[in-house]
Design a protein around this motif. Structure first.
Motif, mmCIF file in Angstrom:
data_model
loop_
_atom_site.group_PDB
_atom_site.id
_atom_site.type_symbol
_atom_site.label_atom_id
_atom_site.label_comp_id
_atom_site.label_asym_id
_atom_site.label_seq_id
_atom_site.Cartn_x
_atom_site.Cartn_y
_atom_site.Cartn_z
ATOM 1 N N THR A 1 -47.980 -13.915 -91.611
ATOM 2 C CA THR A 1 -47.568 -15.183 -91.000
ATOM 3 C C THR A 1 -46.389 -14.936 -90.073
ATOM 4 O O THR A 1 -45.489 -14.146 -90.397
ATOM 5 N N THR B 1 -47.500 -19.819 -87.895
ATOM 6 C CA THR B 1 -48.848 -19.538 -87.431
ATOM 7 C C THR B 1 -49.351 -18.284 -88.136
ATOM 8 O O THR B 1 -48.579 -17.336 -88.369
ATOM 9 N N SER B 2 -50.624 -18.282 -88.485
ATOM 10 C CA SER B 2 -51.217 -17.157 -89.225
ATOM 11 C C SER B 2 -51.787 -16.137 -88.257
ATOM 12 O O SER B 2 -52.416 -16.493 -87.249
ATOM 13 N N THR C 1 -41.969 -23.536 -86.907
ATOM 14 C CA THR C 1 -43.410 -23.660 -87.052
ATOM 15 C C THR C 1 -43.963 -22.327 -87.518
ATOM 16 O O THR C 1 -43.420 -21.260 -87.181
#
Length: 279
Positions: free
Chosen positions: A187, A201-202, A199
């Motif tokens: 991540t 994001t993978s 935030t």
């Protein structure tokens, strides 16, 4: 004793002749009666109603009342006198916006307005048009895998940023991790507000290298257009979750930082009109 004397009263008699009943005499012709023509009528109000073809009597005129919500002609004239003209562009948006500024408050002119004004002035003086395109530039080497200590850092912290590529579509990069288990998750945590908000994001698996000793993951960070302002800062760090443990790569506690810069591009002459129209 003698009673009162009676005197005979003669009664008149009428003789009826049956011949007159069954055979009457012809009657004498009647004298014609003269009819005086009527005099002129007084003037009357004309009625718009017409007689129907069926011979029905004319209907009375219907009295209509003006609704209270409707304005009178005088009121409409008064309203038209104070009407304003509103100018809009091709999208229906206002061409101007009025805003009041307080003392010592600097007005903020939109970027596209300044761009159009700059282009118009350059064209007026015969100069070549230049575009100022913003972009993010990393504050660290873009190809981290080319560094001499890359493998050492990868074996020490189990996860390491491999490469970063910046473009108009956003920021993309690759990550290498030690293959400690089949189930793993990578991540990327990033922020545009100095970590006031962030935030996640993978990253997605791409391939295995060095005979399966390492795995490569790819990630992408979208950049909103309003973020692309000179001086904007993007920070991110990488978290590798495997076997219930988290391993981090945060550039030795400094995070990976990218700052927004702008570079100038000269617009060809044949494209000047189209650039001025669509900006």
């Amino acid at each position: 004793m003698a009673g009162p004397s009676r005197t005979a009263i003669p009664q008149s008699t009428t003789a009826i002749c049956l011949r007159y009943i069954y055979d009457p005499k012809p009657q004498s012709p009647k004298v014609p009666v003269l009819i005086r023509p009527p005099g002129p009528r007084p003037p009357s109000v004309k009625q718009d109603s017409k007689l129907s073809l069926s011979g029905d009597p004319p209907t009375k005129a219907i009295m209509r009342r003006r609704a209270q919500s409707l304005s009178s002609p005088a009121e409409r004239k008064r309203v038209l006198r104070y009407q304003q003209v509103r100018f809009v562009d091709s999208l229906g948006l206002d061409l101007e916006e009025v805003k009041l500024f307080k003392d010592k408050e600097q007005p903020l002119i939109p970027q596209h307005v300044m761009f159009r004004l700059r282009m118009s002035s350059e064209r007026a003086f015969g100069k070549s048009l230049e575009l100022s395109l913003p972009h993010f530039k990393p504050c660290f080497p873009e190809n981290m895998a080319a560094q001499a200590d890359f493998l050492t850092r990868l074996r020490t912290q189990t996860v390491c940023l491999e490469q970063v590529v910046c473009s108009e579509l956003g920021i993309a990069g690759t990550i290498q991790v030690l293959n400690l288990d089949y189930e793993k998750k990578v991540t990327v945590h990033y922020s545009f507000t100095n970590w006031r908000t962030s935030t996640d994001t993978s990253a997605s698996w791409v391939s295995s290298v060095s005979q399966g000793e390492y795995d490569v993951f790819r990630f992408r960070l979208p950049v909103p257009p309003f973020i692309l302002q000179p001086g904007a800062l993007l920070e991110f760090a990488i978290c590798y979750h495997v076997k219930g443990s988290n391993y981090w790569d945060n550039n030795n506690g400094r995070n990976y930082k990218l700052t927004c810069h702008s570079y100038k591009v000269t617009v060809p002459r044949e494209c000047e009109d189209s650039m001025l129209h669509f900006t």
